[in-house]
Design an enzyme around this catalytic site. Structure first.
Site, PDB file in Angstrom:
ATOM      1  N   TYR A 109      21.249  96.517  36.958  1.00 19.16           N
ATOM      2  CA  TYR A 109      22.514  97.040  37.489  1.00 19.16           C
ATOM      3  C   TYR A 109      22.846  98.276  36.670  1.00 19.16           C
ATOM      4  O   TYR A 109      22.745  98.240  35.436  1.00 19.16           O
ATOM      5  CB  TYR A 109      23.644  96.022  37.291  1.00 19.16           C
ATOM      6  N   SER A 118      17.398  88.901  35.804  1.00 17.79           N
ATOM      7  CA  SER A 118      18.586  89.721  36.059  1.00 17.79           C
ATOM      8  C   SER A 118      19.066  90.413  34.788  1.00 17.79           C
ATOM      9  O   SER A 118      18.919  89.887  33.686  1.00 17.79           O
ATOM     10  CB  SER A 118      19.697  88.813  36.596  1.00 17.79           C
ATOM     11  N   HIS A 178      22.051  90.909  49.514  1.00 17.91           N
ATOM     12  CA  HIS A 178      22.471  90.208  48.299  1.00 17.91           C
ATOM     13  C   HIS A 178      22.826  88.740  48.607  1.00 17.91           C
ATOM     14  O   HIS A 178      23.763  88.173  48.070  1.00 17.91           O
ATOM     15  CB  HIS A 178      23.683  90.919  47.672  1.00 17.91           C
ATOM     16  N   THR A 213      19.137  97.361  41.706  1.00 21.22           N
ATOM     17  CA  THR A 213      20.012  96.807  42.745  1.00 21.22           C
ATOM     18  C   THR A 213      21.118  97.802  43.084  1.00 21.22           C
ATOM     19  O   THR A 213      21.865  98.232  42.210  1.00 21.22           O
ATOM     20  CB  THR A 213      20.616  95.477  42.261  1.00 21.22           C
ATOM     21  N   LYS A 241      16.591  97.680  45.579  1.00 17.14           N
ATOM     22  CA  LYS A 241      16.957  96.382  46.163  1.00 17.14           C
ATOM     23  C   LYS A 241      18.359  96.437  46.765  1.00 17.14           C
ATOM     24  O   LYS A 241      19.321  96.806  46.076  1.00 17.14           O
ATOM     25  CB  LYS A 241      16.919  95.304  45.063  1.00 17.14           C
TER      26      LYS A 241
HETATM   27  C1  FNR Z   1      22.320  86.747  43.100  1.00 16.23           C
HETATM   28  N1  FNR Z   1      21.675  87.951  43.406  1.00 16.23           N
HETATM   29  C2  FNR Z   1      21.515  88.902  42.420  1.00 16.23           C
HETATM   30  N2  FNR Z   1      20.853  90.055  42.698  1.00 16.23           N
HETATM   31  C3  FNR Z   1      20.649  90.978  41.736  1.00 16.23           C
HETATM   32  O1  FNR Z   1      20.030  92.005  42.021  1.00 16.23           O
HETATM   33  N3  FNR Z   1      21.117  90.762  40.466  1.00 16.23           N
HETATM   34  C4  FNR Z   1      21.806  89.642  40.120  1.00 16.23           C
HETATM   35  O2  FNR Z   1      22.195  89.461  38.966  1.00 16.23           O
HETATM   36  C5  FNR Z   1      22.044  88.682  41.136  1.00 16.23           C
HETATM   37  N4  FNR Z   1      22.767  87.570  40.874  1.00 16.23           N
HETATM   38  C6  FNR Z   1      22.893  86.567  41.820  1.00 16.23           C
HETATM   39  C7  FNR Z   1      23.558  85.392  41.505  1.00 16.23           C
HETATM   40  C8  FNR Z   1      23.610  84.360  42.436  1.00 16.23           C
HETATM   41  C9  FNR Z   1      24.292  83.097  42.066  1.00 16.23           C
HETATM   42  C10 FNR Z   1      22.996  84.515  43.698  1.00 16.23           C
HETATM   43  C11 FNR Z   1      23.000  83.404  44.708  1.00 16.23           C
HETATM   44  C12 FNR Z   1      22.373  85.703  44.033  1.00 16.23           C
HETATM   45  C13 FNR Z   1      21.067  88.156  44.735  1.00 16.23           C
HETATM   46  C14 FNR Z   1      19.640  87.624  44.768  1.00 16.23           C
HETATM   47  O3  FNR Z   1      18.795  88.388  43.954  1.00 16.23           O
HETATM   48  C15 FNR Z   1      19.061  87.642  46.186  1.00 16.23           C
HETATM   49  O4  FNR Z   1      19.234  88.915  46.743  1.00 16.23           O
HETATM   50  C16 FNR Z   1      19.700  86.609  47.104  1.00 16.23           C
HETATM   51  O5  FNR Z   1      19.978  85.426  46.399  1.00 16.23           O
HETATM   52  C17 FNR Z   1      18.753  86.304  48.261  1.00 16.23           C
HETATM   53  O6  FNR Z   1      19.289  85.352  49.113  1.00 16.23           O
HETATM   54  P1  FNR Z   1      18.934  83.776  49.061  1.00 16.23           P
HETATM   55  O7  FNR Z   1      17.451  83.652  48.791  1.00 16.23           O
HETATM   56  O8  FNR Z   1      19.766  83.214  47.949  1.00 16.23           O
HETATM   57  O9  FNR Z   1      19.348  83.319  50.406  1.00 16.23           O
END
Ligand code: FNR
Length: 386
Positions: free
Chosen positions: A133, A111, A281, A159, A257
């Site tokens: 981001y 990330s 997300h 994203t 994404k």
């Molecule tokens: C995320 N996700 C996320 N996505 C992204 O593009 N950049 C990020 O920094 C983050 N940070 C983040 C933190 C936390 C704590 C979570 C739980 C999720 C979203 C992540 O990439 C992904 O889309 C989801 O977590 C997918 O769902 P599941 O597998 O957690 O059910």
């Protein structure tokens, strides 16, 4: 291990261990989602709306889960999703996650908000995919992308579903958001609730900062100022036109994404993206949108021939992975599960979890009567009547 011990195997097992080990605010930041968490729950439960179709008496000797993702050969079509601040869950957390992913032969995504830097993660052996981001200061973005390319990253996940942060109410309750308790105090006060974790992460009273942006903030040791800087850098003005700009400066593969609707998926393909991630997300943004698995079929049918389609949200087993592949995904990402495992037992736990997932996928394939990933098709699955 004694005869009384039980080894964690499933995502649920690791989740329970993570919950016991972590300070509550950290578990909740990972486990939680937006508002009433309806979408997050549906991401998981909607997999139950689909049934795989068992086929028998086919020669399934030599089943293989090998495939390609973003042009890279993988042992199974799964990547670890970007999770901001995953490095808070174990010492040098993202580096551990990246090593586990390499052991499993799959990509790791770092990330923008990783605690470990791009360079540190790349030094584990294989460069990660990088997640971006968009920040208001485009000079910072250019510098980040140049660092990613120099570190060897060949794939960027941009994203697009976070023009503003979703309302994650658990974080408000725990004083991480909303200005109730300043962030720094909140972190420090809560360290005491789980000394084992604090020791492990190596914090000892000094909160970690987000490594990738450490050199651009005014004072990385002042967490409150740091958070304020990052909050005001998220850019809500981004539109499809910015993707052309991104394409101009990023020479590697580009995935969009956070797409849920067919029109947006088509727009992503029109911008020249190499692929997209069907995602809400993890239910952390707009609560009330549909689960990602329920949106996959339409996007796959419309664009599956033209672009690579990944899915994330609710993948908790090799069976879920098989369902996503049957419904048209070329691969999936998994977010929370790898961080539960990381918190529960570091790199080895993540590697064990991935091993189980791969075996589950392999067994599912044999029982579906197929030997290779490219044999997955909608003919292997049916949706239950409503
Ligand atoms: C995320 N996700 C996320 N996505 C992204 O593009 N950049 C990020 O920094 C983050 N940070 C983040 C933190 C936390 C704590 C979570 C739980 C999720 C979203 C992540 O990439 C992904 O889309 C989801 O977590 C997918 O769902 P599941 O597998 O957690 O059910």
């Amino acid at each position: 291990m004694s005869i009384y011990d039980v080894v964690p195997v499933t995502v649920g097992d690791y989740r329970r261990r993570a919950r016991r080990r972590l300070p509550r605010f950290l578990f909740d930041y990972l486990d939680g989602a937006a508002n009433d968490e309806v979408t997050a729950a549906a991401n998981e439960s909607d997999f139950g709306r689909y049934h795989l179709l068992q086929r028998v008496l086919r020669d399934v000797d030599g089943v293989s889960t090998a495939s390609t993702l973003a042009g890279r050969e993988v042992n199974m079509p799964l990547a670890l999703a970007p999770v901001g601040m995953a490095g808070m869950y174990a010492c040098r957390g993202e580096a551990q996650g990246a090593r586990a992913a390499q052991r499993a032969g799959i990509p790791f995504t770092l990330s923008t908000l990783g605690i470990c830097t791009l360079e540190e993660v790349a030094a584990t052996g294989r460069a990660p995919w990088f997640q971006l981001y968009m920040l208001r200061d485009r000079a910072i973005v250019e510098k980040l992308l140049a660092r990613a390319a120099a570190a060897g990253c060949d794939t960027l996940l941009f994203t697009v579903d976070l023009p503003v942060a979703g309302m994650r109410l658990r974080d408000y309750r725990n004083g991480m958001l909303g200005g109730g308790i300043p962030g720094k105090l909140s972190y420090l006060a809560q360290l005491a609730t789980s000394p084992a974790w604090a020791l492990d992460v190596g914090i000892r009273g000094k909160p970690h900062c987000i490594g990738n942006l450490r050199d651009v903030v005014p004072d990385p040791d002042d967490l409150d100022a740091y958070k304020a800087f990052i909050d005001q850098q998220f850019d809500p003005t981004v539109t499809w036109e910015d993707i052309a700009w991104l394409r101009g400066i990023w020479k590697g593969k580009l995935y969009i994404k956070g797409v849920l609707e067919v029109d947006d998926a088509r727009a992503a393909v029109d911008t020249g993206a190499d692929g997209l991630v069907v995602s809400n997300h993890g239910g952390r943004q707009l609560d009330g949108v549909a689960s990602s698995i329920s949106k996959l079929g339409a996007i796959g049918a419309a664009l599956g021939e033209q672009t690579e389609i990944l899915l994330d949200g609710g993948i908790r087993s090799g069976i879920d992975l098989a369902k996503a592949l049957a419904l048209g995904a070329d691969g999936v990402l998994m977010g929370r599960p790898w961080v539960y495992a990381l918190a529960a037992g570091g790199e080895d736990a993540v590697a064990s979890l991935l091993d189980v997932l791969q075996r589950e996928l392999l067994v599912a394939m044999a029982l579906l009567g197929i030997r290779s990933i490219d044999e997955f098709s909608p003919e292997l699955i049916e949706e239950l009547a409503q």
